[in-house]
Design an enzyme around this catalytic site. Structure first.
Site, short mmCIF file in Angstrom:
data_model
loop_
_atom_site.label_atom_id
_atom_site.label_comp_id
_atom_site.label_asym_id
_atom_site.label_seq_id
_atom_site.Cartn_x
_atom_site.Cartn_y
_atom_site.Cartn_z
N LYS A 1 -4.67 -5.41 -10.92
CA LYS A 1 -4.28 -4.28 -11.59
C LYS A 1 -3.21 -3.11 -11.04
O LYS A 1 -2.36 -2.96 -11.81
CB LYS A 1 -5.50 -3.53 -12.13
CG LYS A 1 -5.22 -2.12 -12.92
CD LYS A 1 -6.64 -1.65 -13.42
CE LYS A 1 -7.03 -0.71 -12.30
NZ LYS A 1 -6.46 0.94 -12.36
N ASN A 2 -3.66 -2.66 -10.07
CA ASN A 2 -2.73 -1.54 -9.40
C ASN A 2 -1.39 -2.00 -9.05
O ASN A 2 -0.49 -1.30 -8.74
CB ASN A 2 -3.54 -0.89 -8.50
CG ASN A 2 -4.71 -0.05 -8.83
OD1 ASN A 2 -4.61 -0.24 -10.22
ND2 ASN A 2 -5.37 0.27 -8.15
N CYS B 1 -8.85 7.32 -14.80
CA CYS B 1 -10.17 7.62 -14.80
C CYS B 1 -10.51 9.11 -14.16
O CYS B 1 -9.80 9.80 -13.72
CB CYS B 1 -10.77 6.64 -13.29
SG CYS B 1 -10.74 4.90 -13.83
N ARG C 1 -6.46 14.84 -10.10
CA ARG C 1 -5.34 13.80 -10.01
C ARG C 1 -3.89 14.68 -10.38
O ARG C 1 -3.23 14.18 -11.53
CB ARG C 1 -5.77 12.75 -11.01
CG ARG C 1 -7.16 12.14 -10.62
CD ARG C 1 -7.30 10.93 -11.31
NE ARG C 1 -6.63 9.52 -10.90
CZ ARG C 1 -6.59 8.49 -11.02
NH1 ARG C 1 -7.34 8.13 -12.24
NH2 ARG C 1 -5.89 7.67 -10.38
N ASP D 1 -11.80 2.45 -4.16
CA ASP D 1 -11.76 1.84 -5.30
C ASP D 1 -13.17 0.93 -5.16
O ASP D 1 -13.82 0.43 -6.08
CB ASP D 1 -10.79 1.09 -5.98
CG ASP D 1 -9.81 1.76 -6.37
OD1 ASP D 1 -8.73 1.30 -6.33
OD2 ASP D 1 -9.77 3.19 -6.40
N ARG E 1 -10.67 -2.16 -18.44
CA ARG E 1 -9.63 -1.82 -18.10
C ARG E 1 -9.15 -2.40 -16.93
O ARG E 1 -7.86 -2.48 -16.71
CB ARG E 1 -9.49 0.01 -17.93
CG ARG E 1 -9.57 0.70 -19.10
CD ARG E 1 -9.37 2.20 -18.85
NE ARG E 1 -8.20 2.38 -17.67
CZ ARG E 1 -7.95 3.00 -16.87
NH1 ARG E 1 -9.01 3.99 -16.70
NH2 ARG E 1 -6.94 2.96 -16.06
C1 EPZ Z 1 -3.91 4.88 -7.41
O1 EPZ Z 1 -4.23 5.66 -8.21
C2 EPZ Z 1 -4.60 3.92 -8.16
N1 EPZ Z 1 -4.51 3.59 -9.32
C3 EPZ Z 1 -6.21 4.05 -7.90
O2 EPZ Z 1 -6.88 3.39 -8.44
C4 EPZ Z 1 -6.66 4.28 -6.38
O3 EPZ Z 1 -7.95 4.88 -6.26
C5 EPZ Z 1 -5.80 5.22 -5.83
O4 EPZ Z 1 -4.19 4.87 -5.99
C6 EPZ Z 1 -5.75 5.33 -4.06
O5 EPZ Z 1 -5.70 4.01 -3.84
C7 EPZ Z 1 -3.14 3.03 -9.76
O6 EPZ Z 1 -2.86 2.36 -8.89
C8 EPZ Z 1 -2.97 3.04 -11.22
P1 EPZ Z 1 -2.82 8.68 -5.18
P2 EPZ Z 1 -3.22 7.36 -7.53
O7 EPZ Z 1 -1.74 9.20 -5.54
O8 EPZ Z 1 -1.77 6.82 -7.44
C9 EPZ Z 1 -4.03 13.14 -4.84
C10 EPZ Z 1 -8.57 2.39 -9.97
O9 EPZ Z 1 -9.95 2.26 -9.98
N2 EPZ Z 1 -2.48 13.55 -5.35
O10 EPZ Z 1 -2.89 7.88 -4.16
O11 EPZ Z 1 -3.63 8.59 -8.72
C11 EPZ Z 1 -4.86 12.58 -5.87
O12 EPZ Z 1 -5.37 13.80 -6.61
C12 EPZ Z 1 -7.88 3.26 -9.47
O13 EPZ Z 1 -8.14 1.21 -9.77
C13 EPZ Z 1 -2.23 14.70 -5.30
O14 EPZ Z 1 -2.74 15.52 -4.97
O15 EPZ Z 1 -3.80 7.68 -6.28
C14 EPZ Z 1 -5.97 12.07 -4.99
O16 EPZ Z 1 -6.99 12.77 -4.61
C15 EPZ Z 1 -8.47 4.62 -9.53
N3 EPZ Z 1 -0.99 14.77 -6.00
C16 EPZ Z 1 -5.16 11.34 -3.85
O17 EPZ Z 1 -4.04 12.18 -3.86
C17 EPZ Z 1 -0.25 13.91 -6.31
O18 EPZ Z 1 0.91 14.20 -6.87
C18 EPZ Z 1 -5.07 10.04 -3.90
O19 EPZ Z 1 -4.05 9.85 -5.02
C19 EPZ Z 1 -0.73 12.65 -6.37
C20 EPZ Z 1 -2.04 12.37 -5.71
#
Ligand code: EPZ
Length: 417
Positions: free
Chosen positions: A22-23, A116, A121, A304, A396
């Protein structure tokens, strides 16, 4: 509303085929609009997030034809357009159209993404990266207007190894003038899949999968073909189910290299399994050792899988400690597991499991995709019937989950109520 109903305690035997990640898929689909011509994405999972992204392609006048798990995209008549709040809100990955439209048209109008409910986020790292490349950002309520006269390569330092920010900046930088370096980049394998697609379109990206990615901008990108890598999170979820209630359950079509940290943790718990090139075969283990689990960025234990893994911790003998370090609100599954008889103390991102606990069926509510997967996992081993409300969350990210589990012996169904 969709409800999943499970009659617990039926062994799972046979083979479950894993689909495309998915990701990865949710990034590859927006990435396609950067190229002029025909693109083919193979092994696309049939999940509702994919459908939402195809609706956005349609809004942009991009032709997308699905044939089984293949997606044929033609961008010849693409037109930039505002991506509505309703569409932006459907999923987190709508934000990849920021990088893709900025990269292609130097302008994007879109709303804050959905996704989610596992924390605030924010997208500050994405926006700071776009500004570093020369874009200006105006915000009207939750609508973002991001534009640039020209995108110019630069050196970017991510405060956190964000998956989304790393991919979004790749999408914005491939057509920028000059060299861009992303430091402290996320190293998840899905990022390599996206970089490979972009390079096949004619981009010049080196270092994807490491913490330092170098992108030399090119003038134009052409059509290409890519295959979505196997979904390591879907695979990990079914492997955990196999450890709990499998009998020669084979999880097929995986890349075991993407699951090393998960398989290592299961081994630490005393789980027995056989692996070969693309498969893991498990039979349920009667006793699990208590362990500590701490989620981390790749190659650490994936956040995840923290929720499905929690079900395994309820069955471990002794005290297991669980720490979620990536998202601040990812414990939606815990009150549901407590309702099923699990002995768990928790606050914010830490949980302590006192096992083993016999779980009994209950009426539960899925709060997000992976907590929903955890509740399905718990329902499979619980005594009696488990009802999971708001099951849309689960659809999803888990392709044909009801069929895949029924085909190996689970007594599970989904109903509209
Ligand atoms: C991706 O989310 C995945 N989603 C998530 O999978 C996954 O858990 C996550 O990466 C970590 O591996 C998709 O790929 C669509 P991050 P993403 O940016 O990109 C903070 C699932 O269940 N952050 O690595 O949103 C954020 O708040 C989903 O399949 C900022 O602060 O993850 C979080 O605490 C859930 N500012 C942490 O970083 C930003 O600009 C990780 O976020 C971006 C992120």
């Amino acid at each position: 509303m969709k409800q999943i109903i499970i009659e617990g305690n039926h062994l799972l035997s046979g083979t479950i085929k894993i689909g495309g990640a998915k990701n990865s898929a949710v990034a590859l689909i927006p990435a396609a609009i950067l190229a002029k011509g025909d693109l083919k994405i193979k092994n696309v999972p049939n999940i509702s997030d994919k459908d939402a992204l195809i609706e956005i392609l349609d809004l942009l006048n991009v032709k997308a034809v699905e044939y089984q798990n293949e997606l044929l995209i033609n961008t010849s008549n693409i037109k930039n357009a505002l991506i509505s709040e309703q569409l932006s809100n459907r999923l987190r990955a709508s934000y990849y159209f920021m990088g893709a439209l900025l990269g292609r048209f130097k302008k994007v109008e879109i709303y804050f993404p959905g996704g989610c409910n596992i924390g605030s986020r924010p997208i500050d790292l994405h926006l700071k990266g776009f500004e570093a490349l020369g874009a200006t950002i105006n915000k009207e309520g939750s609508k973002y207007i991001i534009e640039a006269k020209e995108l110019k390569g630069t050196e970017i330092y991510l405060d956190f190894a964000s998956v989304g920010a790393t991919i979004n900046l790749l999408l914005a930088a491939v057509l920028a003038r000059g060299k861009t370096i992303i430091n402290n980049a996320a190293r998840e394998v899905e990022i390599e899949n996206v970089a490979k697609f972009l390079n096949k379109m004619g981009a010049n990206i080196k270092g994807a999968g490491t913490e330092r990615i170098v992108i030399n901008g090119v003038r134009e990108l052409h059509g290409a073909e890519i295959s979505v890598i196997p979904d390591r999170i879907e695979a990990g979820t079914y492997i955990i189910m196999g450890a709990l209630i499998g009998h020669n359950l084979t999880i097929d079509g995986i890349n075991p290299n993407h699951l090393k940290v998960v398989l290592n943790k299961l081994k630490e718990m005393g789980v027995k399994f056989k692996t070969n090139k693309h498969q893991v075969t498990l039979t349920k283990t009667n006793q699990f050792k208590a362990v500590n689990v701490r989620t981390a960025v790749y190659p650490g234990f994936p956040t995840d899988l923290g929720q499905p893994m929690s079900v395994l911790l309820t069955q471990a003998t002794g005290i297991s400690q669980f720490e979620e370090t990536i998202f601040e609100n990812r414990m939606g599954h815990v009150p549901n597991l407590q309702k099923m008889g699990a002995k768990i103390e928790y606050e914010r991102q830490h949980a302590t499991f006192h096992g083993p606990n016999k779980l009994h069926g209950a009426e539960l509510t899925a709060t997000d995709l992976r907590s929903g997967a955890a509740l399905v996992t718990a329902g499979l081993i619980a005594e009696g019937t488990t009802i999971i409300n708001d099951a849309e969350h689960i659809l999803r990210g888990y392709e044909r989950i009801i069929t895949k589990l029924s085909d190996v012996g689970a007594k599970i169904k989904i109903v509209d109520v």
